[in-house]
Design a protein around this motif. Structure first.
Motif, PDB file in Angstrom:
ATOM      1  N   ARG A 131      51.875  37.895  40.130  1.00 50.05           N
ATOM      2  CA  ARG A 131      51.043  36.103  40.591  1.00 50.05           C
ATOM      3  C   ARG A 131      49.610  36.442  40.845  1.00 50.05           C
ATOM      4  O   ARG A 131      48.853  35.777  40.645  1.00 50.05           O
ATOM      5  N   ALA A 132      48.806  37.693  41.061  1.00 50.64           N
ATOM      6  CA  ALA A 132      47.262  37.557  41.259  1.00 50.64           C
ATOM      7  C   ALA A 132      47.097  37.826  39.651  1.00 50.64           C
ATOM      8  O   ALA A 132      45.813  37.359  39.801  1.00 50.64           O
ATOM      9  N   PHE A 133      47.662  38.121  38.568  1.00 56.98           N
ATOM     10  CA  PHE A 133      47.153  38.063  37.419  1.00 56.98           C
ATOM     11  C   PHE A 133      46.841  36.847  37.032  1.00 56.98           C
ATOM     12  O   PHE A 133      45.649  36.340  36.994  1.00 56.98           O
ATOM     13  N   GLY A 134      47.710  36.141  37.260  1.00 61.36           N
ATOM     14  CA  GLY A 134      47.819  34.419  37.074  1.00 61.36           C
ATOM     15  C   GLY A 134      46.729  33.907  37.786  1.00 61.36           C
ATOM     16  O   GLY A 134      45.958  32.847  37.038  1.00 61.36           O
ATOM     17  N   ASN A 135      46.353  33.951  38.771  1.00 59.88           N
ATOM     18  CA  ASN A 135      44.797  33.270  39.903  1.00 59.88           C
ATOM     19  C   ASN A 135      43.898  33.930  39.092  1.00 59.88           C
ATOM     20  O   ASN A 135      43.048  33.616  39.073  1.00 59.88           O
ATOM     21  N   LEU A 141      45.111  41.036  27.582  1.00 56.71           N
ATOM     22  CA  LEU A 141      44.783  41.798  29.077  1.00 56.71           C
ATOM     23  C   LEU A 141      46.317  42.545  29.190  1.00 56.71           C
ATOM     24  O   LEU A 141      45.882  43.927  29.686  1.00 56.71           O
ATOM     25  N   LEU A 142      47.326  41.800  29.063  1.00 60.30           N
ATOM     26  CA  LEU A 142      48.826  42.191  29.100  1.00 60.30           C
ATOM     27  C   LEU A 142      49.294  43.181  28.756  1.00 60.30           C
ATOM     28  O   LEU A 142      50.172  43.721  28.829  1.00 60.30           O
ATOM     29  N   GLY A 143      48.595  43.219  27.603  1.00 62.69           N
ATOM     30  CA  GLY A 143      49.035  44.650  26.375  1.00 62.69           C
ATOM     31  C   GLY A 143      49.957  44.180  25.786  1.00 62.69           C
ATOM     32  O   GLY A 143      50.385  44.692  24.339  1.00 62.69           O
ATOM     33  N   ASP A 144      49.902  42.544  25.297  1.00 61.69           N
ATOM     34  CA  ASP A 144      50.462  42.223  24.429  1.00 61.69           C
ATOM     35  C   ASP A 144      52.768  41.671  24.652  1.00 61.69           C
ATOM     36  O   ASP A 144      52.812  42.341  23.440  1.00 61.69           O
ATOM     37  N   THR A 175      51.687  47.619  31.752  1.00 63.13           N
ATOM     38  CA  THR A 175      51.432  46.492  32.149  1.00 63.13           C
ATOM     39  C   THR A 175      50.900  46.566  33.904  1.00 63.13           C
ATOM     40  O   THR A 175      49.524  45.861  34.224  1.00 63.13           O
ATOM     41  N   LEU A 176      51.834  47.318  34.798  1.00 61.69           N
ATOM     42  CA  LEU A 176      50.690  47.308  35.670  1.00 61.69           C
ATOM     43  C   LEU A 176      49.575  48.146  35.774  1.00 61.69           C
ATOM     44  O   LEU A 176      48.458  47.726  36.011  1.00 61.69           O
ATOM     45  N   GLU A 177      49.626  49.044  35.054  1.00 61.16           N
ATOM     46  CA  GLU A 177      48.280  50.067  35.154  1.00 61.16           C
ATOM     47  C   GLU A 177      47.057  48.647  34.483  1.00 61.16           C
ATOM     48  O   GLU A 177      45.565  48.731  35.032  1.00 61.16           O
ATOM     49  N   ARG A 178      47.551  47.831  33.518  1.00 60.75           N
ATOM     50  CA  ARG A 178      46.326  46.679  33.065  1.00 60.75           C
ATOM     51  C   ARG A 178      46.195  45.656  34.629  1.00 60.75           C
ATOM     52  O   ARG A 178      44.508  45.958  34.343  1.00 60.75           O
ATOM     53  N   ILE A 179      46.936  45.334  34.738  1.00 62.97           N
ATOM     54  CA  ILE A 179      46.514  44.647  36.058  1.00 62.97           C
ATOM     55  C   ILE A 179      45.762  45.217  37.193  1.00 62.97           C
ATOM     56  O   ILE A 179      44.819  44.447  38.051  1.00 62.97           O
ATOM     57  N   SER A 180      46.162  46.014  37.357  1.00 64.05           N
ATOM     58  CA  SER A 180      45.698  46.877  38.389  1.00 64.05           C
ATOM     59  C   SER A 180      43.739  47.283  38.185  1.00 64.05           C
ATOM     60  O   SER A 180      43.069  47.190  38.760  1.00 64.05           O
ATOM     61  N   MET A 183      36.795  44.003  26.846  1.00 66.20           N
ATOM     62  CA  MET A 183      38.130  43.688  27.590  1.00 66.20           C
ATOM     63  C   MET A 183      39.546  43.410  26.048  1.00 66.20           C
ATOM     64  O   MET A 183      40.614  44.092  26.308  1.00 66.20           O
ATOM     65  N   LEU A 184      38.692  42.735  25.707  1.00 67.74           N
ATOM     66  CA  LEU A 184      40.100  41.845  24.567  1.00 67.74           C
ATOM     67  C   LEU A 184      40.784  43.102  23.342  1.00 67.74           C
ATOM     68  O   LEU A 184      40.898  42.324  22.534  1.00 67.74           O
ATOM     69  N   SER A 185      40.045  44.394  23.855  1.00 64.35           N
ATOM     70  CA  SER A 185      39.686  44.799  22.586  1.00 64.35           C
ATOM     71  C   SER A 185      41.721  45.269  22.296  1.00 64.35           C
ATOM     72  O   SER A 185      42.319  45.518  21.259  1.00 64.35           O
TER      73      SER A 185
END
Length: 137
Positions: free
Chosen positions: A26-30, A45-48, A70-75, A116-118
């Motif tokens: 939800r936070a990532f979506g916002n 960004l989520l790791g594909d 994925t959780l690390e990426r969102i963090s 970030m999009l690398s």
């Protein structure tokens, strides 16, 4: 020397992976909405994750079971978002910063979003670290 009074122990609250995953999605979506990210950028960004999995997460965050990566990426993304809100109190300026060309050596004239999009989680870390340094933290 006098002894310090003991602090009351506050029990640690264990949050289930499902609750953490739902909140993270939800936070990532916002943030993705605030940054006006297209689907491809969000996936990167989520790791594909598989596209079908991503759409399932968006439709029903409660069904998300995010892995550690994925959780690390969102963090990192949450930290980047928060740092920008602190550095640039105008929400529009904070949200548009990631898309603007940046002359800092770290970005080489490209935007933070380009970096970030690398696809590498380390690039999210580097952008977060840069912003934390700009905040003086």
């Amino acid at each position: 020397m006098g002894a310090y009074p003991k602090s009351p122990r506050i029990p640690a609250v264990k949050v289930s992976p499902e609750v953490m995953s739902a909140a993270a999605i939800r936070a990532f979506g916002n943030i993705a909405q605030a940054w006006q990210l297209d689907t491809e950028a969000q996936l990167t960004l989520l790791g594909d994750p598989p596209r079908s999995t991503y759409y399932k997460w968006k439709k029903d965050p409660q069904s998300a079971h995010l892995g550690r990566d994925t959780l690390e990426r969102i963090s990192y993304i949450l930290g980047i978002y928060k740092a920008l809100q602190i550095l640039l109190p105008d929400p529009a300026a904070a949200d548009s910063w990631i898309c603007k060309p940046n002359t800092a050596p770290l970005f080489g004239g490209k935007s933070a979003l380009d970096r970030m999009l690398s696809g590498n989680v380390s690039d999210l870390y580097v952008v977060r670290q840069y912003l934390d340094a700009m905040r003086g933290g």
